[in-house]
Design a protein around this motif. Structure first.
Motif: not given
Ligand code: NAD
Length: 500
Positions: A192, A195-196, A243, A352
């Protein structure tokens, strides 16, 4: 107070068409079961690029069934490892052939500079698949010298159907880190994308089928986290979950895995990585790499060097030069030549980051440059530098995930070790010194998964990457990632002749 460099007026990327907007299940592009779609947006403007099929639990069920069948009955796990390797190599070649289109899609969907996508990320993507193609036929078990009259060996088997959930900051590289090792070991996948940024995962997954990947081996279901993502994490027939994303969501998916079938989980989460500049460091290099460590990819890196600790003897010079470098950073349309920084991924992240900047301004930290929006449309933020940052400030503790550098002063080694480790995260660290003893001390003392000494963000396919503490569990890339995608079966055979 930000100057933009002279970006060329004409875009440097070729125009690209969007051909794949549906779910890829069992080798076919299909609509979502609900018929719903969601828009993916251009971060330069907020405009809709395309409407993408919105998968949810029912589509994940379909994809898991296809992956299960491909694993239990299909040719993929039964092929010789060499045949699997050949398909992965053909895929790497095809990605190389289509690199301009893929880089253009990545920039359009994500906002990262086209030159970065084309010249750095796609070559790394290709290299990673070639690296894991090389492993496919080199996965060996052991013979074990056990006590008693037994012949003992281990079989390393693929784990089965793998669920992979990836973020938006490096859509292609996260696809590679997840899919490469899983396929090399003979697993089948339901992936998966965020979504962005769904566009490039769908594009390259199609290319994988052109390279000869059998249907059902790699299924890509775009959709939202709490629906499609949660359905992957909680599925009873998914045998392993990988993940990458926020620590908050990492906790949720770990819980879902535990409450369902106890599938093993690898997590690559957030960070607040220290970048330590000692008094004997090469300052020119340290300034440039500290800038790169934080601002690369619009600051949207899990391992961003987001706490820049500088020794008091070199602090003033380092600060002046860091500020000058940030003010020269070229911000603009990521499709234009020479642009170093494009827009943030979306409105949520943009807002944010601005909240963190506001909190920095309201604290006793000093805003050296930036601090505002860049331009009037899209999600651009000025490269921002704060000095005089203290450990207890929000900007020194939480992951900002944006172009905001925080510079902190330190006096001695023990102090900086204590402060650098005083974080819930432990993903990476940068160490800048010419003294081997200082480098060795810091390397051993820092509770992080990667230490870069006099360098930063070196991401070779062979180097393991992952976090201590709340930055995650497990390691990706290199030989370590193969273990994530295998079961080890011990085979014990009784021997009946004590003489031999
Ligand atoms: P997120 O963790 O919510 O999203 C990452 C992935 O997880 C996406 O594919 C999303 O659809 C999925 N996801 C979200 N909620 C889920 C759930 N309940 N169950 C299963 N999958 C789920 O990250 P975000 O909201 O896009 O970004 C928020 C913060 O996360 C950012 O500000 C940053 O601090 C951090 N981030 C970290 C990384 C990294 O590489 N470590 C990458 C993106 C974002």
């Amino acid at each position: 107070n930000i100057r933009t460099g002279a970006a060329a007026e004409e875009p440097i990327a070729p125009p690209v068409e969007i051909n794949y907007t549906k779910l890829l299940i069992n080798g076919q592009f299909v609509d979502s079961a609900s018929g719903k779609t969601f828009p993916t947006l251009d971060p330069r403007t907020g405009d809709v690029i395309a409407d993408i099929a919105e998968g949810d639990a029912e589509d994940i069920n379909r994809a898991v069934s296809a992956a299960r069948k491909a694993f239990d009955e299909g040719p993929w796990p039964r092929m010789t490892p060499y045949e699997r390797s050949r398909i992965m190599l053909r895929f790497a070649d095809l990605v190389g052939k289509h690199k301009n289109d893929i880089a253009a899609l990545e920039t359009w969907d994500n906002g990262k500079p086209y030159e970065q996508a084309a010249k750095a990320e796609i070559p790394m993507f290709v290299r990673l698949f070639r690296y894991y193609a090389g492993w496919a036929d080199k996965i060996h078990g052991l013979t074990v010298p056990a006590d008693g009259l037994h012949h003992v060996q281990t079989l390393h088997e693929p784990i089965g159907v793998v669920g992979q959930i990836i973020p938006w900051n490096f859509p292609l590289l996260m696809f590679a880190w997840k899919v490469g090792p899983a396929l090399a070991c003979g697993n089948t996948i339901v992936l998966k994308p965020a979504e962005q940024t769904p566009l490039t995962a769908l594009y390259v997954a199609k290319l994988f089928h052109e390279a000869g990947l059998p249907p059902g081996v790699l299924n890509v279901v775009s959709g939202y986290g709490p629906t499609a993502g949660a359905a992957v994490a909680s599925h009873m027939d998914v045998d392993k979950l990988a993940f990458t994303g926020s620590t908050e969501t990492g906790k949720i998916v770990l819980g879902l895995a535990a409450q369902s079938n106890l599938k093993p989980v690898t997590l690559e989460l957030g960070g607040k990585s220290p970048f330590i500049v000692c008094e004997d460091a090469d300052i020119t290099r340290a300034v440039e790499l500290a800038h790169f460590a934080l601002f690369f990819n619009q600051g949207q890196c899990c391992c961003a060097g987001s706490r820049t600790f500088v020794h008091e003897c070199v602090y003033d010079e380092f600060l002046e030069r860091s500020k000058a470098r940030a003010m020269k950073r070229i911000v603009g349309d990521p499709f234009k030549k020479g642009v170093e920084q494009g827009p943030q991924i979306d409105l949520e992240q943009f807002e944010k980051i601005r909240r963190y900047i506001k909190s920095g301004k309201e604290s006793s930290a000093t805003l050296e440059c930036g601090g505002g929006r860049f331009g009037s449309k899209g999600y651009y933020i000025q490269p921002t530098v704060f000095s005089n940052v203290q450990d207890d400030m929000l900007i020194a503790q939480e992951e900002i995930f944006g172009p905001v550098q925080s510079i902190l002063k330190f006096k001695d080694l023990n102090e900086v070790i204590r402060r650098a480790n005083a974080s819930k995260y432990g993903l990476a660290a940068g160490v800048f010194t010419k003294n081997i003893d200082t480098a060795n001390t810091l390397t051993r003392a820092l509770k992080v998964g990667t230490v870069w000494i006099n360098c930063f963000d070196v991401f070779d396919a062979a180097i393991p990457f992952g976090g201590y503490k709340m930055s995650g569990t497990g390691r990706e890339k290199g030989i370590c990632s193969l273990q994530n995608y295998q079961q080890v079966k011990a085979v014990v055979t009784s021997l009946n002749n004590p003489a031999w």
